[in-house]
Design an enzyme around this catalytic site. Structure first.
Site, PDB file in Angstrom:
ATOM      1  CG  MET A  26      39.063  96.117 -64.739  1.00 25.54           C
ATOM      2  SD  MET A  26      40.531  95.539 -65.680  1.00 25.54           S
ATOM      3  CE  MET A  26      40.364  93.835 -65.090  1.00 25.54           C
ATOM      4  CG  HIS A  30      31.456  88.922 -59.585  1.00 26.21           C
ATOM      5  ND1 HIS A  30      31.723  89.266 -58.202  1.00 26.21           N
ATOM      6  CD2 HIS A  30      32.537  88.913 -60.223  1.00 26.21           C
ATOM      7  CE1 HIS A  30      32.948  89.323 -58.192  1.00 26.21           C
ATOM      8  NE2 HIS A  30      33.470  89.052 -59.391  1.00 26.21           N
ATOM      9  CG  HIS A  33      32.393  93.642 -59.032  1.00 24.21           C
ATOM     10  ND1 HIS A  33      32.164  92.663 -60.111  1.00 24.21           N
ATOM     11  CD2 HIS A  33      33.500  94.066 -59.398  1.00 24.21           C
ATOM     12  CE1 HIS A  33      33.311  92.357 -60.718  1.00 24.21           C
ATOM     13  NE2 HIS A  33      34.142  93.185 -60.255  1.00 24.21           N
ATOM     14  CD  GLN A  57      44.121  96.156 -64.552  1.00 26.36           C
ATOM     15  OE1 GLN A  57      44.013  97.326 -64.030  1.00 26.36           O
ATOM     16  NE2 GLN A  57      43.682  95.036 -63.548  1.00 26.36           N
ATOM     17  N   GLY A 143      37.959  94.812 -53.237  1.00 27.17           N
ATOM     18  CA  GLY A 143      37.942  93.385 -52.904  1.00 27.17           C
ATOM     19  C   GLY A 143      38.941  92.682 -52.274  1.00 27.17           C
ATOM     20  CE  LYS A 145      39.073  85.617 -57.141  1.00 29.32           C
ATOM     21  NZ  LYS A 145      39.417  86.610 -58.270  1.00 29.32           N
ATOM     22  CG  ASP A 146      41.617  91.233 -57.473  1.00 28.65           C
ATOM     23  OD1 ASP A 146      42.220  90.077 -58.055  1.00 28.65           O
ATOM     24  OD2 ASP A 146      40.429  91.432 -57.441  1.00 28.65           O
ATOM     25  CB  SER A 181      36.674  85.442 -60.286  1.00 22.81           C
ATOM     26  OG  SER A 181      37.402  85.925 -61.518  1.00 22.81           O
TER      27      SER A 181
HETATM   28  O1  PAF Z   1      40.207  94.859 -59.573  1.00 27.93           O
HETATM   29  C1  PAF Z   1      39.973  95.492 -60.824  1.00 27.93           C
HETATM   30  O2  PAF Z   1      38.795  95.071 -61.214  1.00 27.93           O
HETATM   31  C2  PAF Z   1      40.891  96.239 -61.315  1.00 27.93           C
HETATM   32  O3  PAF Z   1      42.274  95.790 -61.000  1.00 27.93           O
HETATM   33  C3  PAF Z   1      40.754  97.512 -60.944  1.00 27.93           C
HETATM   34  C4  PAF Z   1      41.186  97.950 -59.216  1.00 27.93           C
HETATM   35  C5  PAF Z   1      39.489  98.384 -61.403  1.00 27.93           C
HETATM   36  C6  PAF Z   1      41.675  98.602 -61.710  1.00 27.93           C
HETATM   37  O4  PAF Z   1      41.761  98.490 -63.177  1.00 27.93           O
END
Ligand code: PAF
Length: 274
Positions: A26, A30, A33, A57, A143, A145-146, A181
């Site tokens: 999104m 950082h 990513h 989301q 990641g 992290k999620d 994050s």
């Molecule tokens: O982790 C994220 O940045 C978002 O949830 C993703 C996977 C790009 C979906 O919008």
């Protein structure tokens, strides 16, 4: 690096590009990513990233409007990290009509973060499936992290037989342990200092379990008390099975401790595999 806002142009540019490794984001990139981007290089001939802040989301009272949008700086970082193509659609391009066909994940979407962010994982799964259909990668990286997001995407990919390998990248942390994050940017200097408490509490639980402690509920309660006693508002601290994020029942040794807590106006999540 090529930048494509339009699906048709991206598809044309991806013809004959060999094995595609994809990292959806999104934006507001950082080091976490960028480590996924570099790892992607080892998995494919062509590395594709996407930047799209996905309204689906975010809950009605969440930070969709404030979510940091730093497109120019992101492009520089992606180019420096060796990304070949960036897909950066507008909302009108990705959602030209209301998105009524959605991916409804199973019960895992209601656990943990799902309890506090109803509809979040439906929005994530829907946009990720759509991005997969646009990019048609052979491998995609997310990641750890999620953590719950990673499990939802793995489950979707497996059960819908998508021909995509899902790779989980390790969480990248600041020197003091705070997981990187995009939302860390919301923290004031004082909050940024305090924010490391989340990782410290998770580490304490990991160490206790490694040392043989099995009173998970007691460990969770102590961490919530430590956080809330320092001014946080904790949604959950939970010791779960890595495989399905359910409470540990039997002999499963692969556990993960996850937490979500609010520091001021900023909701932080983190986890540690045990
Ligand atoms: O982790 C994220 O940045 C978002 O949830 C993703 C996977 C790009 C979906 O919008």
């Amino acid at each position: 690096m090529q930048i494509h806002p339009r699906i048709a142009d991206l598809r044309a540019a991806l013809k004959g590009r060999g094995r595609i490794a994809f990292v959806p984001t999104m934006g507001n990139l950082h080091a976490g990513h960028l480590s996924l981007m570099r790892e992607a290089r080892a998995h494919g001939d062509t590395v594709v990233a996407s930047i799209f802040v996905n309204r689906l989301q975010f809950g009605p009272n969440e930070d969709f409007d404030q979510y940091p949008r730093t497109f120019e700086a992101d492009c520089e970082k992606l180019a420096a990290a060796g990304v070949d193509l960036l897909f950066a659609p507008t909302e009108a391009e990705l959602y030209p009509e209301p998105q009524e066909y959605v991916v409804e994940p199973p019960a895992i979407q209601h656990l943990l973060d799902g309890e506090f962010r109803p509809g979040h994982f439906r929005g994530v799964a829907t946009v990720v499936l759509k991005l997969f259909n646009v990019v048609q990668p052979q491998v995609a990286l997310f990641g750890k992290k999620d953590y719950q997001q990673l499990l939802v995407i793995r489950g979707m990919t497996r059960q819908l037989a998508l021909p995509i390998d899902i790779v989980g990248g390790e969480t990248v942390r600041a020197d003091d342990g705070l997981a990187l994050s995009s939302r860390n940017g919301y923290l004031s200097p004082a909050e940024r200092q305090e924010a490391t408490r989340l990782y410290r509490e998770l580490s304490r639980i990991r160490d206790a379990i490694r040392a043989g402690e099995t009173d998970y509920a007691g460990l969770e309660r102590a961490a919530v008390a430590a956080l809330d006693g320092a001014g946080w508002k904790t949604d959950y601290v939970a010791v779960r099975q890595q495989s399905d994020l359910r409470p540990p029942t039997g002999p499963e040794r692969a556990l993960v401790v996850l937490a979500a807590s609010r520091l001021g106006a900023t909701r932080l999540i983190d986890n540690i595999e045990i």
